[in-house]
Design an enzyme around this catalytic site. Sequence first.
Site, PDB file in Angstrom:
ATOM      1  N   THR A  22       0.817  -1.212   0.000  1.00  0.00           N
ATOM      2  CA  THR A  22       0.000   0.000   0.000  1.00  0.00           C
ATOM      3  C   THR A  22       0.847   1.257   0.000  1.00  0.00           C
ATOM      4  O   THR A  22       0.557   2.227  -0.726  1.00  0.00           O
ATOM      5  CB  THR A  22      -0.917   0.011   1.243  1.00  0.00           C
ATOM      6  OG1 THR A  22      -1.702  -1.185   1.250  1.00  0.00           O
ATOM      7  CG2 THR A  22      -1.831   1.225   1.237  1.00  0.00           C
ATOM      8  N   ARG A  23       1.927   1.248   0.776  1.00  0.00           N
ATOM      9  CA  ARG A  23       2.737   2.460   0.926  1.00  0.00           C
ATOM     10  C   ARG A  23       3.706   2.680  -0.232  1.00  0.00           C
ATOM     11  O   ARG A  23       4.470   3.638  -0.228  1.00  0.00           O
ATOM     12  CB  ARG A  23       3.499   2.400   2.258  1.00  0.00           C
ATOM     13  CG  ARG A  23       2.586   2.565   3.475  1.00  0.00           C
ATOM     14  CD  ARG A  23       3.370   2.465   4.767  1.00  0.00           C
ATOM     15  NE  ARG A  23       3.796   1.095   5.029  1.00  0.00           N
ATOM     16  CZ  ARG A  23       4.689   0.765   5.955  1.00  0.00           C
ATOM     17  NH1 ARG A  23       5.283   1.702   6.677  1.00  0.00           N
ATOM     18  NH2 ARG A  23       5.006  -0.505   6.148  1.00  0.00           N
ATOM     19  N   MET A  24       3.674   1.796  -1.223  1.00  0.00           N
ATOM     20  CA  MET A  24       4.489   2.006  -2.417  1.00  0.00           C
ATOM     21  C   MET A  24       3.843   3.029  -3.358  1.00  0.00           C
ATOM     22  O   MET A  24       4.477   3.495  -4.305  1.00  0.00           O
ATOM     23  CB  MET A  24       4.678   0.681  -3.168  1.00  0.00           C
ATOM     24  CG  MET A  24       5.512  -0.339  -2.426  1.00  0.00           C
ATOM     25  SD  MET A  24       7.229   0.174  -2.232  1.00  0.00           S
ATOM     26  CE  MET A  24       7.950  -1.363  -1.659  1.00  0.00           C
ATOM     27  N   GLY A  25       2.590   3.321  -3.139  1.00  0.00           N
ATOM     28  CA  GLY A  25       1.919   4.334  -3.940  1.00  0.00           C
ATOM     29  C   GLY A  25       1.206   3.817  -5.161  1.00  0.00           C
ATOM     30  O   GLY A  25       0.567   4.575  -5.892  1.00  0.00           O
TER      31      GLY A  25
END
Length: 258
Positions: A22-25
């Site tokens: 998720t935090r990879m964008g």
Amino acid sequence: MYTFSYMEDRTKIIILAGGKGTRMGGDLPKVLSQVKGKSMIRHLLGGVESSGIDTNPTIIVGYKKDLVIEELNKENKKYNFIYQEEQLGTGHAVNLAKDSLKDNAENVIVLYGDHPFVSAETIKKLKEKHDESGKIITLATVKLPDFKDWRINFVNFSRIVRDENGKIIKDIQYKDATDEEIKITEVNPCYFCFNAKWLWENLDKLKTDNNQKEYYLTDVIKIATTDGIEIESIDLDPREALGANTKAELEILEKFAL
């Protein structure tokens, strides 16, 4: 003390590759994020293949599993894919491989698809140390001077707690650590080699009494030490322990990629 009998020497490798990232964008499975134009898991599988230890590694897939399987099948390699429908933690993911591997592995090595730089030499060293020591668990740890500069990538890793004689007595997740434990600079990237029989018998003892409400694979360390089982370890080059959960961490991997 735990005792076990050896079967024919066979070591199987499990790679955890079910995360969303998720935090990879983006919307890709985390392990498909690229470093130098190649997915992180493909980097890792290069080291696994070169080690010669397991020609048919088990890969635990989850989020958008079809994309991961399609990517890895392009090279016509043999992989044993297992689907983790719910993301209930690393301990749960490894336990899914029990039925597939319990009758054909003496030892089990666990690696992570979002840690791309693990070398064939390190995988072999982990197995060799495990074989030589005769211990139930062997793990790789990283000893850092601090968490500054690129080493900030390790600040969220679990900490290794040792007693006055240097024996490992605990692994504590960053989110569950006290202020004093957070200061410890020996961290655990969670590269394990287990006696398989012991592992399968003890994974069901894992509980979710932690901040994430997940089954942590690292909690087997507590199970082992409580039973008086000593844990072996090897030192690891910090670069081989680098993983990525965010874009910033991925940029650090780009700097170290060959």
